[in-house]
Design a protein around this motif. Sequence first.
Motif, PDB file in Angstrom:
ATOM      1  N   ILE A  84       0.697  -1.294   0.042  1.00 45.21           N
ATOM      2  CA  ILE A  84       0.009  -0.089   0.034  1.00 45.21           C
ATOM      3  C   ILE A  84       0.978   1.298  -0.001  1.00 45.21           C
ATOM      4  O   ILE A  84       0.466   2.357  -0.411  1.00 45.21           O
ATOM      5  CB  ILE A  84      -0.968   0.122   1.261  1.00 45.21           C
ATOM      6  N   GLU A  87       1.177   2.586  -3.434  1.00 44.75           N
ATOM      7  CA  GLU A  87      -0.321   3.141  -3.848  1.00 44.75           C
ATOM      8  C   GLU A  87      -0.432   4.329  -3.177  1.00 44.75           C
ATOM      9  O   GLU A  87      -0.982   5.541  -3.988  1.00 44.75           O
ATOM     10  CB  GLU A  87      -1.581   2.317  -3.223  1.00 44.75           C
ATOM     11  N   ILE A  88      -0.203   4.607  -2.130  1.00 43.76           N
ATOM     12  CA  ILE A  88      -0.188   5.864  -1.271  1.00 43.76           C
ATOM     13  C   ILE A  88       0.718   7.151  -1.828  1.00 43.76           C
ATOM     14  O   ILE A  88       0.138   8.392  -2.205  1.00 43.76           O
ATOM     15  CB  ILE A  88      -0.006   5.882   0.350  1.00 43.76           C
ATOM     16  N   GLN A  90       1.849   7.213  -4.836  1.00 38.34           N
ATOM     17  CA  GLN A  90       1.277   7.707  -5.898  1.00 38.34           C
ATOM     18  C   GLN A  90      -0.199   8.379  -6.039  1.00 38.34           C
ATOM     19  O   GLN A  90      -0.288   9.355  -6.771  1.00 38.34           O
ATOM     20  CB  GLN A  90       0.876   6.358  -6.968  1.00 38.34           C
ATOM     21  N   LYS A  91      -1.023   7.750  -5.113  1.00 34.60           N
ATOM     22  CA  LYS A  91      -2.396   8.628  -4.839  1.00 34.60           C
ATOM     23  C   LYS A  91      -2.201  10.104  -4.637  1.00 34.60           C
ATOM     24  O   LYS A  91      -2.880  11.003  -5.286  1.00 34.60           O
ATOM     25  CB  LYS A  91      -2.993   7.855  -3.829  1.00 34.60           C
ATOM     26  N   HIS A 160      -4.486   5.186   5.775  1.00 36.75           N
ATOM     27  CA  HIS A 160      -3.446   5.932   4.740  1.00 36.75           C
ATOM     28  C   HIS A 160      -2.216   6.598   5.693  1.00 36.75           C
ATOM     29  O   HIS A 160      -1.337   6.957   5.109  1.00 36.75           O
ATOM     30  CB  HIS A 160      -4.078   7.043   3.834  1.00 36.75           C
TER      31      HIS A 160
END
Length: 269
Positions: A84, A87-88, A90-91, A160
Amino acid sequence: PNTKYVFTMHDLAFHIFPEFSSRKSQLWHKIVKPKKLCENAAAIIVPSKSTAWDVQKRFGISEEKVHVVPHGVSDEFSHEPKPIDLEIEQKYILPERFILFVGDLDPRKNLLALIDAVTNYRIETGDNLHLVIVGKGSLENESADKKEFIHFLGYIPDEHRAPLYRLAATTVFPSIYEGFGFPILESMASGTPVITSHTSSLPEVGGDAAIYIDPYNSNDIVLALKQLLSSKELQNKLILSGLERVKDYTWKKAAEKTRDVFLSTIDKN
């Protein structure tokens, strides 16, 4: 009216620093009357010795009535990298290197001093260090929004936060006053070194696993950033100390101590 109760007091920020409270908050505390609730309680639970002292000295409550039950750290905060994390990153389009602040964006958290410190640190060192800010609220400072190295993420989902801590170079928490200070332990559990204030409960929570600064002196934050970010040895030392320290803060221990307060209160009455 004769019902015995145990009262939890997280901090006395509303009483010690009323200038940092909104009118709504001041009105709420005036109606609720925390001092009277403390006086009438059979026992009071607080998260730190610092808050215990505040309750005893400022509200005139006896020492025997106040019980320190430190909070715990959720298991979601781990220093092991996880899928994750990418993912974070990039998010939120995170910068390559950044320091992290987590907390509500109110004056007591001292964010303007942190922004000033990061600005000066970048000028003095030439280091392209960014600042990522997580929390509800907004700063009454238009110039901060225009700085390309400051990233306001606002409120984010709880799941997150742990990846953000792991991705940060350091967490800086320069608050003027706290009853406990969750971001310190969350960062330590995530394997990220901490810089925080030497005021209220923060040294009590951080122990020997953090660098302490004067929250009223932004240059102190600059010096701490220079000290930490220029030394891999110091970073590793604080990471290891932090991982060891968080072992003392579990929700299981908090639950057991809370139970003990209730049982001892029942026995007395």
